[in-house]
Every structure is written in structure tokens, then in C-alpha cells.
Enzyme design. Structure first.
Site, PDB file in Angstrom:
ATOM      1  N   VAL A  50      -2.801  -0.537  -9.885  1.00 47.68           N
ATOM      2  CA  VAL A  50      -3.141  -1.162  -8.605  1.00 47.68           C
ATOM      3  C   VAL A  50      -4.277  -0.401  -7.922  1.00 47.68           C
ATOM      4  O   VAL A  50      -5.207  -1.001  -7.369  1.00 47.68           O
ATOM      5  CB  VAL A  50      -1.905  -1.223  -7.666  1.00 47.68           C
ATOM      6  N   CYS A  51      -4.235   0.914  -7.998  1.00 42.53           N
ATOM      7  CA  CYS A  51      -5.173   1.764  -7.257  1.00 42.53           C
ATOM      8  C   CYS A  51      -6.650   1.457  -7.510  1.00 42.53           C
ATOM      9  O   CYS A  51      -7.415   1.333  -6.554  1.00 42.53           O
ATOM     10  CB  CYS A  51      -4.870   3.232  -7.525  1.00 42.53           C
ATOM     11  N   PRO A  52      -7.094   1.297  -8.765  1.00 38.22           N
ATOM     12  CA  PRO A  52      -8.529   1.068  -8.950  1.00 38.22           C
ATOM     13  C   PRO A  52      -8.992  -0.272  -8.379  1.00 38.22           C
ATOM     14  O   PRO A  52     -10.156  -0.407  -7.998  1.00 38.22           O
ATOM     15  CB  PRO A  52      -8.726   1.126 -10.463  1.00 38.22           C
TER      16      PRO A  52
END
Length: 178
Positions: A50-52
Site C-alpha cells: 500500500v505504501c508506495p
């Protein structure tokens, strides 16, 4: 957790600012970017899923934040070296235009109250801080749910009007008259 109206904590952290090994790292403090609005956003872990998507989305809006005299600063509890490796290995992160803060001692995340008690990583928190260092907006998502950088930009626009803005207000729309 620190909230709206409170002073953003003092900090000094290493940050990854480039993919060029010779110029990749820089110390960043709460005193940098004086006189500017700051948008701090934190993610749980590098090399995740999810982070990128969020980091790249903030990167795509960087010019719009800069046009509003706001500096984006992202961060996690990973080291500056892990940030560099991630940027070098993820195509969406190679050209990021903002620093990636490395809170490996967890000092800033603890001061903010956003260190997840179960996972031991930064929660998915976002802060908009005014030029005087006062928190004007804070939001925290579940570790598994990405945020909307466009909404953060909308909130920044509303805060910068310094007047009452109705629900779903967008820049250029009428504000509330009392």
C-alpha cells in the site's frame, strides 16, 4: 496522539533526498522549511504494497503543494539506507521530489503518538502544519488502508483561506459568510 492546535515536535532525522549515492542523505530538522506549510505523512514499512501507492501519489501532487508554499515530508521507522534501496528498486519512487525521513529510533513517531503499539511501526498518519509549527490537520488510517493525497491538498487549500469552508469545498468555490 498529538492533535490539532498542538505544536509539532522538534526533531532531527536523517533523510533520503536522492537516488545518487553521493548526495542521497541529508539531516532534516523541524527548523527546516521555515515560513512554509508542512505536510508530514508516515507509512508503516518500506518494501510493502500500500505504501508506495501513497508515496507516489504525494510525489505526483508535489508541484501543487509547492505552489501553495507547502513542503511534503514523508517518513517511516525504516533507515535512510532502506529508503534509498527502496527508491532505487521501485520504479514509482525513483524520482521522488520530497525527503523520506528515517525515524529509526522512533523518536518522532513516539513524540507524535503514532507508533503502532502492536506492529511497532509508524501508523499511517498525516499532519498539515502551519508556518508557525502548529498542527492544523491530522488523520490516521488503518495500516491496511491507503489515504487520499488529493484530500490532504483540499484541506490545505481550505486551511489557507483562513475562513469557514463548507463540506466538500474546493479551491475557488465560495466560502461561508457569517
Amino acid at each position: 496522539m498529538l492533535g490539532v492546535g498542538q505544536k509539532f515536535p522538534a526533531f532531527e532525522l536523517d533523510a533520503t533526498v536522492s537516488t545518487d549515492q553521493k548526495n542521497a542523505f541529508k539531516k532534516i530538522t523541524d527548523q527546516d522549511y521555515k515560513g512554509k506549510w508542512k505536510v508530514y505523512f508516515f507509512w508503516p514499512k518500506d518494501f510493502t504494497f500500500v505504501c508506495p501507492t501513497e508515496i507516489a501519489a504525494f510525489g505526483k501532487l508535489n508541484r501543487e503543494f509547492a505552489d501553495r508554499d507547502a513542503q511534503i515530508l514523508g517518513g517511516s521507522t525504516d533507515s535512510e539506507f532502506v529508503h534509498l534501496a527502496w527508491r532505487n528498486n521501485h520504479p514509482d519512487l525513483k524520482g521522488l521530489p520530497f525527503p523520506m525521513l528515517a525515524d529509526i529510533k522512533r523518536e518522532l513517531t513516539q513524540a507524535l503518538g503514532i507508533l503502532d503499539p502492536n506492529a511497532g511501526v509508524a501508523q499511517r498518519a498525516t499532519y498539515v502544519v502551519d508556518p508557525e509549527g502548529i498542527i492544523r490537520f491530522v488523520s490516521v488510517n488503518d495500516l491496511s488502508v491507503g489515504r487520499n493525497p488529493g484530500e490532504v491538498l483540499r484541506v490545505l487549500d481550505a486551511l489557507q483561506t483562513d475562513v469557514l469552508c463548507p463540506c466538500n469545498w474546493q479551491k475557488g468555490e465560495p466560502v461561508l459568510a457569517v
